[in-house]
Design a protein around this motif. Sequence first.
Motif, PDB file in Angstrom:
ATOM      1  N   ASP A  73       0.861  -1.189   0.000  1.00 53.65           N
ATOM      2  CA  ASP A  73       0.000   0.000   0.000  1.00 53.65           C
ATOM      3  C   ASP A  73       0.894   1.235   0.000  1.00 53.65           C
ATOM      4  OD1 ASP A  73      -1.906   1.938   0.261  1.00 53.65           O
ATOM      5  OD2 ASP A  73      -2.808   1.140   2.090  1.00 53.65           O
ATOM      6  N   PRO A  74       0.915   2.057  -1.040  1.00 49.36           N
ATOM      7  CA  PRO A  74       1.721   3.292  -1.042  1.00 49.36           C
ATOM      8  C   PRO A  74       1.263   4.304  -0.012  1.00 49.36           C
ATOM      9  CG  PRO A  74       1.097   2.649  -3.275  1.00 49.36           C
ATOM     10  CD  PRO A  74       0.274   1.804  -2.332  1.00 49.36           C
ATOM     11  N   GLY A  78       6.492   3.566   4.495  1.00 47.63           N
ATOM     12  CA  GLY A  78       7.402   2.424   4.436  1.00 47.63           C
ATOM     13  C   GLY A  78       6.750   1.149   3.966  1.00 47.63           C
ATOM     14  N   GLY A  79       5.429   1.165   3.660  1.00 41.41           N
ATOM     15  CA  GLY A  79       4.734  -0.041   3.208  1.00 41.41           C
ATOM     16  C   GLY A  79       4.641  -1.119   4.254  1.00 41.41           C
ATOM     17  N   VAL A  97      -2.985  -6.086   8.548  1.00 41.53           N
ATOM     18  CA  VAL A  97      -3.170  -4.850   9.321  1.00 41.53           C
ATOM     19  C   VAL A  97      -1.940  -3.954   9.159  1.00 41.53           C
ATOM     20  CG1 VAL A  97      -3.626  -3.850  11.590  1.00 41.53           C
ATOM     21  CG2 VAL A  97      -4.590  -6.087  10.991  1.00 41.53           C
ATOM     22  N   ALA A  98      -2.193  -2.636   9.092  1.00 40.66           N
ATOM     23  CA  ALA A  98      -1.123  -1.624   9.067  1.00 40.66           C
ATOM     24  C   ALA A  98      -1.464  -0.535  10.081  1.00 40.66           C
ATOM     25  CB  ALA A  98      -0.958  -1.042   7.682  1.00 40.66           C
ATOM     26  N   ALA A 109      -4.488   6.230  -1.703  1.00 40.04           N
ATOM     27  CA  ALA A 109      -3.583   5.347  -2.435  1.00 40.04           C
ATOM     28  C   ALA A 109      -4.311   4.047  -2.762  1.00 40.04           C
ATOM     29  CB  ALA A 109      -2.324   5.065  -1.619  1.00 40.04           C
ATOM     30  N   THR A 110      -3.805   3.324  -3.770  1.00 46.37           N
ATOM     31  CA  THR A 110      -4.364   2.038  -4.194  1.00 46.37           C
ATOM     32  C   THR A 110      -3.450   0.929  -3.706  1.00 46.37           C
ATOM     33  OG1 THR A 110      -5.358   3.029  -6.160  1.00 46.37           O
ATOM     34  CG2 THR A 110      -5.050   0.645  -6.172  1.00 46.37           C
ATOM     35  N   ALA A 111      -4.019   0.040  -2.889  1.00 41.62           N
ATOM     36  CA  ALA A 111      -3.281  -1.107  -2.357  1.00 41.62           C
ATOM     37  C   ALA A 111      -3.472  -2.313  -3.266  1.00 41.62           C
ATOM     38  CB  ALA A 111      -3.736  -1.414  -0.942  1.00 41.62           C
ATOM     39  N   ARG A 112      -2.453  -3.189  -3.336  1.00 41.18           N
ATOM     40  CA  ARG A 112      -2.510  -4.397  -4.169  1.00 41.18           C
ATOM     41  C   ARG A 112      -2.127  -5.603  -3.319  1.00 41.18           C
ATOM     42  NH1 ARG A 112      -2.497  -5.579  -9.540  1.00 41.18           N
ATOM     43  NH2 ARG A 112      -2.411  -3.354 -10.033  1.00 41.18           N
ATOM     44  N   ALA A 113      -2.969  -6.671  -3.409  1.00 38.48           N
ATOM     45  CA  ALA A 113      -2.715  -7.943  -2.729  1.00 38.48           C
ATOM     46  C   ALA A 113      -2.400  -9.012  -3.756  1.00 38.48           C
ATOM     47  CB  ALA A 113      -3.914  -8.339  -1.889  1.00 38.48           C
TER      48      ALA A 113
END
Length: 463
Positions: A73-74, A78-79, A97-98, A109-113
């Motif tokens: 996730d940008p 630090g991701g 979790v973040a 931002a757009t997160a990618r899994a």
Amino acid sequence: MSGGLLVVLLVLPGAAAWAGGSGDGALRMTVTVDGRSDSAERPPAVRVGAQVVKRYLLENLGEAQVYGVRVVDPGVPGGAVRCPRQRLAALGELECVARFRALPGVRLATARARGDVPSLDVLSSATARSGYVGVAGGLTLTERVSVGGGRAAVTYTVANRGNQVLHAVRVEDTALPLGPGAVDCGGRAGTVPLLPPGASVRCTATVLRPPGTHRSTGLATGSDRVPTLDAGGAPVPAPTLTARSSAAFTIPAPPGGAGVGGGSGGSGASGGSVRGGVAGVGGVGGGSGVAGVPGTSGGAGVAGAAGGAGTGAGAAGAGTAGAGTGAGGAPGAPAVPGAPAAVPGGVPQAVPPNAPPSVPRAAPTPVPPTPARTAGSVPAAPSQGVPETVPGIGDRQQQQQQQQQDQQRQQRQRAEAVPDDEGFLGRLRRRAREAHEFGVVAMLLLLLIPAAVAAALLGSRVK
């Protein structure tokens, strides 16, 4: 018949793609920010520095297991997105979790899994957009002081360094005695209604202070009136923003304003005119002065030093002895007009040849200091000054009186110098030291007394 239909379905071109329900469409991800699932459309407001919690819910819609699930996730510093180290079972769910601190501004931002399906040698992935708005209330205050004419002019500069509009900013000073309305902020009494981001306003105040060093302590308060969310999604009211400043200044004393107090005047010597006789001059520590000759009343004497008193003895005239004393300018003994003035120090001037024979002559009577007495020692007789003599009436009588006084003084000093516990031999030795003419007698006595005692003892034995 049914068996043939099954074989036909298996050989259809599309049957291989959906076998087991695995592929790009089999993984789905949903993101919540502080409990808000619609953060992409309505990002929640979070106070800068507060904790932000993002939760990534992954769902496996296929029938094949997904291994090595990871999320990037940008929008996370630090991701740092943590996912459990386990496989995502078929038709199962998994949560990553973040947790991090909110930064100012809009953070979308757009997160990618992603995950691997080893049995089919395919890569399964999913995306989701999320974010928040970091609310920064940046109120600052600086000040500058200029001094002139006994007054201090203070300029306060209040600025908005945040990203939200500040409302009802109030400026005051907690150290200077400023009355209501003393601070002027652009025509308003110490208040700035609206302060946009990046804007600043100057406020001024003038105060009258006494000479010396003083300190100004400015205080600015305001609010952006923006409610936010905490990590659990609960609303948080907008806080009161505070900024402080401080400056020291010195008010100089006005020219000629501070007078120097005069010290107490020193005491001066007072003196009187001398008519005929001379009064005694006071000396330090009681020095002796010379009194005037009995006769006409003398003038006032010169004042002596502090703590001193002059004492003089008048000479005897016409067969009678007169005495006069003077202290600190007191009138001296009566003197005969035309008599010579006495010189300070005890030496009188000579009588002129044409003076009448009945005028006596002034003679000094110095008093020697008493020497320190020590046991077994005889103090030396004080040396007597020899005054200048002029033949006249009363000299012989005055010399006799002086000799009697000297003899009495020597006898008194000898009596005081004798110790109480002195023996017979000690007295003999002391007498021998006092008078040289008794040396031989003392030696004879010291020799004859033991001989006499020995002879008496011998005679008593012979009998």
